[in-house]
Design a protein around this motif. Structure first.
Motif, PDB file in Angstrom:
ATOM      1  N   MET A  30       0.832  -1.375   0.139  1.00 37.48           N
ATOM      2  CA  MET A  30      -0.198  -0.065   0.006  1.00 37.48           C
ATOM      3  C   MET A  30       0.880   1.265   0.048  1.00 37.48           C
ATOM      4  N   GLU A  81      -2.438   0.817  -4.369  1.00 36.68           N
ATOM      5  CA  GLU A  81      -1.916  -0.382  -4.161  1.00 36.68           C
ATOM      6  C   GLU A  81      -0.516  -0.508  -4.714  1.00 36.68           C
ATOM      7  N   THR A  82      -0.335   0.047  -6.065  1.00 30.85           N
ATOM      8  CA  THR A  82       1.041  -0.155  -6.667  1.00 30.85           C
ATOM      9  C   THR A  82       1.586   1.344  -7.029  1.00 30.85           C
TER      10      THR A  82
END
Length: 120
Positions: free
Chosen positions: A1, A87-88
């Motif tokens: 995260m 997320e990325t």
């Protein structure tokens, strides 16, 4: 995260600003025929906090929220600090690029580095 601080351009002073919760909202009741001594104290959620910036910042806050939701979400940390969570790294890059193309210098992200725990 991954997390990033969300900065807006102030409509009046034109400098970067981000909302923080100074004091949670306190909601109470007023009854027509009696006294109600009950209150609820609650901080705003991320989307609610950004919506409260309408008119104070140069960008369309509803459009900002719409774009952020495509890549991640808004969150209030420790009932005070507004951040964007994705997320990325790719999501963060794409979100930053999308915000730049829609708002130019009116909205910006500043990545927050989180300290690594011992042993990592």
């Amino acid at each position: 995260m991954l997390r990033a601080k969300l900065w807006f351009r102030c409509a009046a002073m034109h400098d970067p600003v981000t909302p923080v919760i100074v004091q949670p909202a306190v909601i109470g009741w007023k009854a027509k025929k009696r006294t109600v001594d009950l209150t609820i104290e609650r901080a705003f959620k991320g989307d609610e906090l950004v919506q409260r910036m309408k008119g104070w910042v140069a960008a369309d806050v509803h459009k900002v929220i719409e774009i952020i939701k495509q890549y991640g979400y808004l969150k209030v940390l420790d009932d005070r600090e507004l951040v964007v969570e994705v997320e990325t790294e790719r999501d963060l890059e794409n979100l930053s690029s999308d915000l730049q193309s829609h708002f130019k210098d009116q909205v910006d992200l500043e990545r927050i580095t989180t300290p690594k725990s011992p042993g990592h």
